[in-house]
Enzyme design. Structure first.
Site, PDB file in Angstrom:
ATOM      1  N   GLU A 112      48.323  46.835  35.774  1.00 26.99           N
ATOM      2  CA  GLU A 112      48.230  47.996  36.887  1.00 26.99           C
ATOM      3  C   GLU A 112      49.577  48.714  37.343  1.00 26.99           C
ATOM      4  OE1 GLU A 112      43.999  48.200  38.619  1.00 26.99           O
ATOM      5  OE2 GLU A 112      44.741  46.214  39.012  1.00 26.99           O
ATOM      6  N   HIS A 202      36.934  47.466  43.540  1.00 28.41           N
ATOM      7  CA  HIS A 202      38.268  46.900  43.072  1.00 28.41           C
ATOM      8  C   HIS A 202      39.110  46.389  44.210  1.00 28.41           C
ATOM      9  CE1 HIS A 202      41.891  47.623  40.081  1.00 28.41           C
ATOM     10  NE2 HIS A 202      41.969  46.614  40.933  1.00 28.41           N
TER      11      HIS A 202
HETATM   12 ZN    ZN Z   1      43.784  45.507  40.682  1.00 34.02          ZN
END
Ligand code: ZN
Length: 270
Positions: A112, A202
């Site tokens: 990410e 998340h």
């Molecule tokens: Zn994350």
């Protein structure tokens, strides 16, 4: 003769094409140039930030913190893909804003990392970024209850906390990870000029003009979420109004070095 010439031409053309293709592949694989060495004190602060965020319950085995390269705004620094508690100076890598590592040497990167590159690209004021899954924040990303400043320590939440919905950004279901530049750009758009954005199902992303402030905001975003849920269980809640949030944000914002020094000392003593 004509045939030979034509063959020669075709062969030369093919060779030129293949050279162009090789050059293109090579340039895609060539890492970006380094912006140069960084003051070891900044690397130490970045390592400390990782440890502090663990100590304060903001990150666990997951989550990451980055800092913009002080010598080049087109570069940032972040650990290779390991648990934050294990990060040392040797794990810190340099990235360009496409989130391509300058000197990977076989080290893997966080999936990410695009969160960081794409926010640095559109927020010149941001010098450090934390992405985390801090537990108390999660309910506010999935419910209709907005996260609001409940006390002076989290006054920076005044003005609203946007929520990023990855399904809307991607146009359908995903694995919930911001694993592409496009999703990173969408998250940066949702964040806008704010210091914090929640990510549905998340976690959140927290930004500030300095690494100490980004860590501070990450800790007090988690704290605010926990306290807000507790207060809401008691009944109606009075939050800081916009003017209180502005005034308190200015006052408390000037004191972040105090907890930073304490947290840093404790985190690095372990
Ligand atoms: Zn994350």
């Amino acid at each position: 003769m004509l045939i030979t010439t034509r063959r020669h031409f075709i062969a030369a053309g093919a060779a030129a094409l293949s050279h162009a293709m090789i050059a293109r592949v090579a340039s895609a694989q060539t890492p970006p140039a380094s912006a140069g060495p960084v003051d070891p004190a900044l690397i130490d602060d970045l390592v400390a930030a990782n440890r502090i965020l663990v100590d304060q319950g903001v990150v666990d085995g997951y989550g990451h913190v980055s800092v913009r390269h002080p010598g080049d705004p087109q570069r940032y620094l972040m650990s290779r893909s390991i648990a934050p508690e294990l990060v040392t100076a040797a794990d810190i890598m340099e990235y360009d804003l496409d989130s391509t590592a300058v000197d990977p040497r076989g080290r893997t990167s966080y999936l990410e990392r695009f969160i960081h590159g794409e926010i640095y690209r559109v927020r010149p004021d941001v010098k450090a970024i934390v992405h985390n899954h801090s537990p108390s924040v999660i309910p506010f990303g999935v419910s209709t209850v907005p996260l609001k400043p409940i006390y002076h320590m989290s006054a920076f939440l005044g003005g609203g906390v946007p929520v990023f919905d990855i399904k809307a950004a991607a146009g359908g279901p995903t694995d919930m990870l911001v694993r592409t530049p496009a999703l990173g750009r969408a998250l940066a758009t949702t964040l806008g000029a704010r210091p914090v954005a929640l990510m549905r199902g998340h976690g959140c992303v927290v930004v500030a003009p300095a690494i100490q402030m980004t860590v501070f905001r990450s800790v007090y975003t988690e704290m605010n979420a926990r306290l807000q849920a507790q207060a809401m269980a008691l009944g109606p809640v009075t939050y800081l109004d916009d003017e209180e949030a502005r005034l308190a944000g200015a006052s408390v914002g000037g004191t972040v070095v105090r907890p930073w020094e304490l947290w840093r000392k404790k985190a690095l003593a372990r």
